[in-house]
Design a protein around this motif. Structure first.
Motif, PDB file in Angstrom:
ATOM      1  N   MET A 106       0.818  -1.187   0.000  1.00  0.00           N
ATOM      2  CA  MET A 106       0.000   0.000   0.000  1.00  0.00           C
ATOM      3  C   MET A 106       0.860   1.249   0.000  1.00  0.00           C
ATOM      4  SD  MET A 106      -3.414   0.740   1.149  1.00  0.00           S
ATOM      5  CE  MET A 106      -4.202   2.205   1.631  1.00  0.00           C
ATOM      6  N   ILE A 107       1.941   1.228   0.767  1.00  0.00           N
ATOM      7  CA  ILE A 107       2.826   2.391   0.815  1.00  0.00           C
ATOM      8  C   ILE A 107       3.525   2.563  -0.529  1.00  0.00           C
ATOM      9  CG2 ILE A 107       4.910   3.320   1.884  1.00  0.00           C
ATOM     10  CD1 ILE A 107       4.037   2.028   4.481  1.00  0.00           C
ATOM     11  N   ALA A 108       3.913   1.453  -1.157  1.00  0.00           N
ATOM     12  CA  ALA A 108       4.613   1.533  -2.442  1.00  0.00           C
ATOM     13  C   ALA A 108       3.725   2.171  -3.504  1.00  0.00           C
ATOM     14  CB  ALA A 108       5.047   0.144  -2.879  1.00  0.00           C
ATOM     15  N   GLU A 109       2.429   1.833  -3.487  1.00  0.00           N
ATOM     16  CA  GLU A 109       1.519   2.423  -4.471  1.00  0.00           C
ATOM     17  C   GLU A 109       1.376   3.922  -4.261  1.00  0.00           C
ATOM     18  OE1 GLU A 109       0.808  -0.323  -2.723  1.00  0.00           O
ATOM     19  OE2 GLU A 109       0.505  -1.887  -4.215  1.00  0.00           O
ATOM     20  N   THR A 110       1.324   4.336  -2.993  1.00  0.00           N
ATOM     21  CA  THR A 110       1.197   5.758  -2.680  1.00  0.00           C
ATOM     22  C   THR A 110       2.444   6.525  -3.110  1.00  0.00           C
ATOM     23  OG1 THR A 110      -0.159   5.136  -0.764  1.00  0.00           O
ATOM     24  CG2 THR A 110       0.704   7.393  -0.815  1.00  0.00           C
ATOM     25  N   VAL A 111       3.608   5.951  -2.848  1.00  0.00           N
ATOM     26  CA  VAL A 111       4.864   6.604  -3.229  1.00  0.00           C
ATOM     27  C   VAL A 111       4.958   6.714  -4.751  1.00  0.00           C
ATOM     28  CG1 VAL A 111       7.382   6.331  -3.241  1.00  0.00           C
ATOM     29  CG2 VAL A 111       6.095   5.954  -1.139  1.00  0.00           C
ATOM     30  N   CYS A 112       4.600   5.646  -5.452  1.00  0.00           N
ATOM     31  CA  CYS A 112       4.655   5.672  -6.923  1.00  0.00           C
ATOM     32  C   CYS A 112       3.687   6.701  -7.496  1.00  0.00           C
ATOM     33  CB  CYS A 112       4.356   4.287  -7.485  1.00  0.00           C
ATOM     34  SG  CYS A 112       5.698   3.112  -7.233  1.00  0.00           S
ATOM     35  N   LEU A 168       3.540   4.802 -12.133  1.00  0.00           N
ATOM     36  CA  LEU A 168       2.100   4.561 -12.113  1.00  0.00           C
ATOM     37  C   LEU A 168       1.743   3.328 -12.939  1.00  0.00           C
ATOM     38  CD1 LEU A 168      -0.643   5.614 -11.127  1.00  0.00           C
ATOM     39  CD2 LEU A 168      -0.793   6.894 -13.273  1.00  0.00           C
ATOM     40  N   GLY A 169       2.392   3.183 -14.092  1.00  0.00           N
ATOM     41  CA  GLY A 169       2.153   2.000 -14.923  1.00  0.00           C
ATOM     42  C   GLY A 169       2.582   0.717 -14.226  1.00  0.00           C
ATOM     43  N   LEU A 170       3.692   0.763 -13.521  1.00  0.00           N
ATOM     44  CA  LEU A 170       4.157  -0.427 -12.792  1.00  0.00           C
ATOM     45  C   LEU A 170       3.192  -0.801 -11.667  1.00  0.00           C
ATOM     46  CD1 LEU A 170       7.988   0.301 -12.614  1.00  0.00           C
ATOM     47  CD2 LEU A 170       6.823  -1.391 -14.028  1.00  0.00           C
ATOM     48  N   VAL A 171       2.628   0.206 -10.991  1.00  0.00           N
ATOM     49  CA  VAL A 171       1.644  -0.080  -9.936  1.00  0.00           C
ATOM     50  C   VAL A 171       0.392  -0.695 -10.544  1.00  0.00           C
ATOM     51  CG1 VAL A 171       0.058   1.024  -8.308  1.00  0.00           C
ATOM     52  CG2 VAL A 171       2.469   1.624  -8.296  1.00  0.00           C
ATOM     53  N   MET A 172      -0.055  -0.145 -11.658  1.00  0.00           N
ATOM     54  CA  MET A 172      -1.307  -0.620 -12.268  1.00  0.00           C
ATOM     55  C   MET A 172      -1.180  -2.035 -12.835  1.00  0.00           C
ATOM     56  SD  MET A 172      -2.539   2.907 -14.056  1.00  0.00           S
ATOM     57  CE  MET A 172      -4.175   2.390 -14.505  1.00  0.00           C
ATOM     58  N   THR A 173       0.001  -2.430 -13.291  1.00  0.00           N
ATOM     59  CA  THR A 173       0.173  -3.781 -13.837  1.00  0.00           C
ATOM     60  C   THR A 173       0.437  -4.818 -12.763  1.00  0.00           C
ATOM     61  OG1 THR A 173       2.533  -3.376 -14.186  1.00  0.00           O
ATOM     62  CG2 THR A 173       1.051  -2.974 -16.053  1.00  0.00           C
ATOM     63  N   GLY A 174       0.746  -4.403 -11.541  1.00  0.00           N
ATOM     64  CA  GLY A 174       0.973  -5.358 -10.469  1.00  0.00           C
ATOM     65  C   GLY A 174       2.436  -5.708 -10.268  1.00  0.00           C
ATOM     66  N   VAL A 175       3.313  -5.078 -11.009  1.00  0.00           N
ATOM     67  CA  VAL A 175       4.740  -5.367 -10.879  1.00  0.00           C
ATOM     68  C   VAL A 175       5.247  -4.949  -9.508  1.00  0.00           C
ATOM     69  CG1 VAL A 175       7.031  -4.780 -11.802  1.00  0.00           C
ATOM     70  CG2 VAL A 175       5.134  -5.229 -13.355  1.00  0.00           C
ATOM     71  N   VAL A 176       4.745  -3.847  -8.974  1.00  0.00           N
ATOM     72  CA  VAL A 176       5.194  -3.370  -7.669  1.00  0.00           C
ATOM     73  C   VAL A 176       4.830  -4.370  -6.578  1.00  0.00           C
ATOM     74  CG1 VAL A 176       4.921  -1.522  -5.967  1.00  0.00           C
ATOM     75  CG2 VAL A 176       5.138  -0.961  -8.383  1.00  0.00           C
ATOM     76  N   ASP A 177       3.613  -4.927  -6.622  1.00  0.00           N
ATOM     77  CA  ASP A 177       3.226  -5.948  -5.644  1.00  0.00           C
ATOM     78  C   ASP A 177       4.125  -7.174  -5.759  1.00  0.00           C
ATOM     79  OD1 ASP A 177       1.151  -4.496  -4.524  1.00  0.00           O
ATOM     80  OD2 ASP A 177      -0.326  -5.256  -5.978  1.00  0.00           O
ATOM     81  N   TRP A 178       4.413  -7.581  -6.987  1.00  0.00           N
ATOM     82  CA  TRP A 178       5.283  -8.746  -7.198  1.00  0.00           C
ATOM     83  C   TRP A 178       6.677  -8.486  -6.634  1.00  0.00           C
ATOM     84  CZ3 TRP A 178       9.755  -9.344 -10.195  1.00  0.00           C
ATOM     85  CH2 TRP A 178      10.208 -10.649 -10.305  1.00  0.00           C
ATOM     86  N   LEU A 179       7.209  -7.264  -6.883  1.00  0.00           N
ATOM     87  CA  LEU A 179       8.532  -6.929  -6.363  1.00  0.00           C
ATOM     88  C   LEU A 179       8.539  -6.901  -4.835  1.00  0.00           C
ATOM     89  CD1 LEU A 179       9.782  -4.183  -8.833  1.00  0.00           C
ATOM     90  CD2 LEU A 179      10.701  -6.465  -8.513  1.00  0.00           C
ATOM     91  N   ALA A 180       7.458  -6.379  -4.239  1.00  0.00           N
ATOM     92  CA  ALA A 180       7.387  -6.331  -2.778  1.00  0.00           C
ATOM     93  C   ALA A 180       7.332  -7.744  -2.203  1.00  0.00           C
ATOM     94  CB  ALA A 180       6.168  -5.537  -2.337  1.00  0.00           C
ATOM     95  N   ASP A 181       6.589  -8.642  -2.853  1.00  0.00           N
ATOM     96  CA  ASP A 181       6.533 -10.023  -2.374  1.00  0.00           C
ATOM     97  C   ASP A 181       7.877 -10.718  -2.573  1.00  0.00           C
ATOM     98  OD1 ASP A 181       3.898  -9.702  -1.697  1.00  0.00           O
ATOM     99  OD2 ASP A 181       3.124 -10.585  -3.569  1.00  0.00           O
ATOM    100  N   THR A 182       8.558 -10.405  -3.647  1.00  0.00           N
ATOM    101  CA  THR A 182       9.845 -11.030  -3.940  1.00  0.00           C
ATOM    102  C   THR A 182      10.928 -10.533  -2.993  1.00  0.00           C
ATOM    103  OG1 THR A 182       9.225 -11.195  -6.251  1.00  0.00           O
ATOM    104  CG2 THR A 182      11.553 -11.404  -5.759  1.00  0.00           C
ATOM    105  N   ALA A 183      10.893  -9.268  -2.644  1.00  0.00           N
ATOM    106  CA  ALA A 183      11.931  -8.681  -1.795  1.00  0.00           C
ATOM    107  C   ALA A 183      11.976  -9.324  -0.419  1.00  0.00           C
ATOM    108  CB  ALA A 183      11.708  -7.182  -1.671  1.00  0.00           C
ATOM    109  N   PHE A 184      10.857  -9.812   0.063  1.00  0.00           N
ATOM    110  CA  PHE A 184      10.820 -10.392   1.405  1.00  0.00           C
ATOM    111  C   PHE A 184      10.701 -11.909   1.378  1.00  0.00           C
ATOM    112  CE2 PHE A 184       9.114  -6.048   1.838  1.00  0.00           C
ATOM    113  CZ  PHE A 184      10.140  -5.535   2.608  1.00  0.00           C
ATOM    114  N   SER A 185      10.975 -12.525   0.249  1.00  0.00           N
ATOM    115  CA  SER A 185      10.865 -13.976   0.123  1.00  0.00           C
ATOM    116  C   SER A 185      12.254 -14.617   0.078  1.00  0.00           C
ATOM    117  CB  SER A 185      10.098 -14.322  -1.160  1.00  0.00           C
ATOM    118  OG  SER A 185      10.182 -15.695  -1.418  1.00  0.00           O
TER     119      SER A 185
END
Length: 149
Positions: free
Chosen positions: A1-7, A41-58
């Motif tokens: 959620m924070i990543a989307e706001t920052v983007c 904004l495009g990266l947030v809308m495609t879901g890449v940011v969520d994927w990166l956030a999940d990957t960073a902590f995996s």
């Protein structure tokens, strides 16, 4: 959620800077700034940011990146060794085969190094005839044969 706001904030700020740049009649630079600012904004809308956030902590994802890095190191090492040796094994075999089969167009036997010579039949042991056209290259021929060329 924070990543989307920052983007989203980065996109809004970038579009504001692009508008100011366009106001100063630098349209090419303004267009480039707008293009860069729309990327988050495009990266947030495609879901890449969520994927990166999940990957960073995996831990599994980081182990996968480690395996990919190891694979890259192995490929690089083999390419460096291959360049140092002068090609792949198949290429070296083909080069050796070409050297063995090197025959002059009118010769009846393979040239240079394939014919066994006795010490008495070496060109250096033969007396030289003076004045013939073949003598001009006899020294060069002897040097090349000495080096196996």
């Amino acid at each position: 959620m924070i990543a989307e706001t920052v983007c989203s904030a980065v996109t809004a700020a970038g579009l504001g800077i692009a508008a100011v740049t366009a106001y100063r009649k630098r349209f090419l630079a303004a267009t480039r700034i707008a293009a860069y600012s729309l990327l988050p904004l495009g990266l947030v809308m495609t879901g890449v940011v969520d994927w990166l956030a999940d990957t960073a902590f995996s831990p599994t994802a980081w182990a996968g990146f480690g395996v990919l890095g190891l694979s890259w190191v192995l490929f690089s090492t083999t390419r460096a060794v291959e360049r140092r040796r002068g090609g792949t094994r198949k290429e070296r075999r083909a080069a050796r085969g070409a050297q063995r089969e090197a025959v002059a167009p009118t010769a009846s036997a393979p040239s240079l190094g394939q014919v066994s010579r006795t010490p008495a039949t070496r060109p250096a042991d033969k007396p030289r005839a003076t004045g013939s056209a073949g003598d001009d290259f006899s020294d060069i021929e002897a040097i090349l044969k000495k080096h196996g060329i």
